[in-house]
Write an enzyme that holds these catalytic residues in place. Structure first.
Site, PDB file in Angstrom:
ATOM      1  CE  LYS A  60       9.366  -5.073  -0.931  1.00  0.00           C
ATOM      2  NZ  LYS A  60       8.954  -3.764  -0.385  1.00  0.00           N
ATOM      3  CB  THR A  61      14.388  -3.208  -5.927  1.00  0.00           C
ATOM      4  OG1 THR A  61      13.025  -3.598  -6.073  1.00  0.00           O
ATOM      5  CG2 THR A  61      15.106  -3.403  -7.255  1.00  0.00           C
ATOM      6  CG  ASP A 105       9.286  -6.389  -7.002  1.00  0.00           C
ATOM      7  OD1 ASP A 105       9.125  -6.597  -5.777  1.00  0.00           O
ATOM      8  OD2 ASP A 105       9.110  -5.267  -7.524  1.00  0.00           O
ATOM      9  CB  THR A 154       3.941  -5.460  -0.654  1.00  0.00           C
ATOM     10  OG1 THR A 154       3.069  -6.032  -1.645  1.00  0.00           O
ATOM     11  CG2 THR A 154       5.005  -4.626  -1.364  1.00  0.00           C
ATOM     12  NE  ARG A 213      10.056   3.052  -4.585  1.00  0.00           N
ATOM     13  CZ  ARG A 213       9.439   1.881  -4.674  1.00  0.00           C
ATOM     14  NH1 ARG A 213       8.124   1.831  -4.716  1.00  0.00           N
ATOM     15  NH2 ARG A 213      10.138   0.769  -4.707  1.00  0.00           N
TER      16      ARG A 213
END
Length: 325
Positions: A60-61, A105, A154, A213
């Site tokens: 997402k980032t 975020d 999330t 990640r």
């Protein structure tokens, strides 16, 4: 869970793709974003506000950074917990330049007063600020520069409907397939300047819980293992030995995952257990269990949520039994 250090975060930043053509996986989302960004360029305007929803670690980032890079505009980063008043948000919005991309975020964790101010800012590019207190207080309307908001969450269900409806596009990111994770591992190994055999890349991909990640993090642990043991190439033996050292099994379960499964199977006799009770039993925060640990265990069918709490499944019990052999 293996927590990243500050140095690892710097490496993660280097591994981030800088364009949609470099971004691996999430094909539908990438194609949709491509259309939105191309249309914005065609009409010489800022892209619509974008909401990115999905579990942690799926990009997402990175996608927010790509939106800013593709638009040729600066990216302003903040988070929902950092915006605890309408004044915090007003100060941030008033500092934006035309076309800037604002990334928030965990946007679902903003304060209610900030959320309500954001409604007007997203639609009309202005904010109403209260000046003074008591009978002499007055509302002043401030114009702000047109901007693109990229929100990440999330827990999209926790966003109020009025806020969610103001996003021009909502992308739902899904867990990665093993084939895409192999591509992630291979690309990252090239960026890190290390060689990895194909079967070793596959082994890492299956242990990455569907999350890039985690794939990058495990790759760095195996890279360190290979370097310390003077192995110029990451082989299957390197992966298996490193994963055994860091207690990560063939499905990507670590010590905490197995601790949860063991507690549910033995101490609680395979009966439903409340989230708070489970959190106390393993010494973790309930939010960490619910947002980070539990989703993968549910996804692979090892635990299930019931009205009475979390419960281990027969598949989870079978995995524990096999692991003990």
């Amino acid at each position: 869970m293996i927590e990243p250090t500050s140095d690892e975060r710097e490496v993660e930043a280097k591994l981030r793709p800088t364009s949609l053509t470099e971004f691996v996986g999430q094909e539908k989302v990438v194609n949709q974003l491509n259309l939105i960004l191309d249309a914005a360029k065609l009409h010489n305007r800022a892209p619509d506000h974008i909401l990115l929803a999905g579990p942690p670690g799926l990009g997402k980032t990175t996608l927010a950074m790509i939106v800013a890079h593709d638009s040729g505009k600066p990216l302003r980063l903040t988070s929902g917990p950092a915006i605890q008043s309408s004044g915090d948000l007003a100060s941030m919005l008033s500092a934006l330049q035309s076309g800037d991309v604002l990334f928030i975020d965990e946007i679902h964790r903003m304060s209610r007063s900030a959320e309500e101010m954001l409604y007007l800012a997203m639609e009309d590019f202005r904010v109403d600020v209260m000046v003074g207190k008591g009978p002499g207080a007055a509302s002043i309307s401030l114009e702000i520069a047109p901007f693109t908001l990229v929100g990440a969450t999330t827990r999209s269900g926790m966003l109020p409907t009025p806020l969610r409806d103001r996003f021009g596009f909502t992308a739902f990111l899904e867990y990665y397939e093993p084939a895409d994770l192999v591509s992630v591992v291979t690309r990252a190994s090239q960026k890190l300047g290390i060689e990895i055999e194909s079967d070793a890349a596959n082994a890492l991909a299956t242990r990455s819980r569907g999350t890039p990640r985690i794939a990058n993090r495990l790759l760095r642990r195996v890279r360190d293992f290979a370097a310390v043991n003077r192995q110029p190439v990451i082989t299957m033996d390197s992966v298996l030995s490193a994963m055994e050292l860091f207690e990560v099994d063939a499905l990507g379960l670590d010590r905490v995952d197995r601790q949860i499964l063991t507690l549910l199977a033995t101490q609680f006799s395979a009966k439903p257990v409340g989230l708070s009770t489970l959190a106390v039993a393993i010494g973790e925060e309930p939010d960490t269990i619910e947002a980070v640990i539990e989703p993968y265990l549910i996804r692979i069918g090892f635990i299930q949520r019931t009205p009475r709490g979390r419960e281990i499944t027969q598949h989870g019990i079978a995995h524990l039994t096999q692991a003990k052999r």
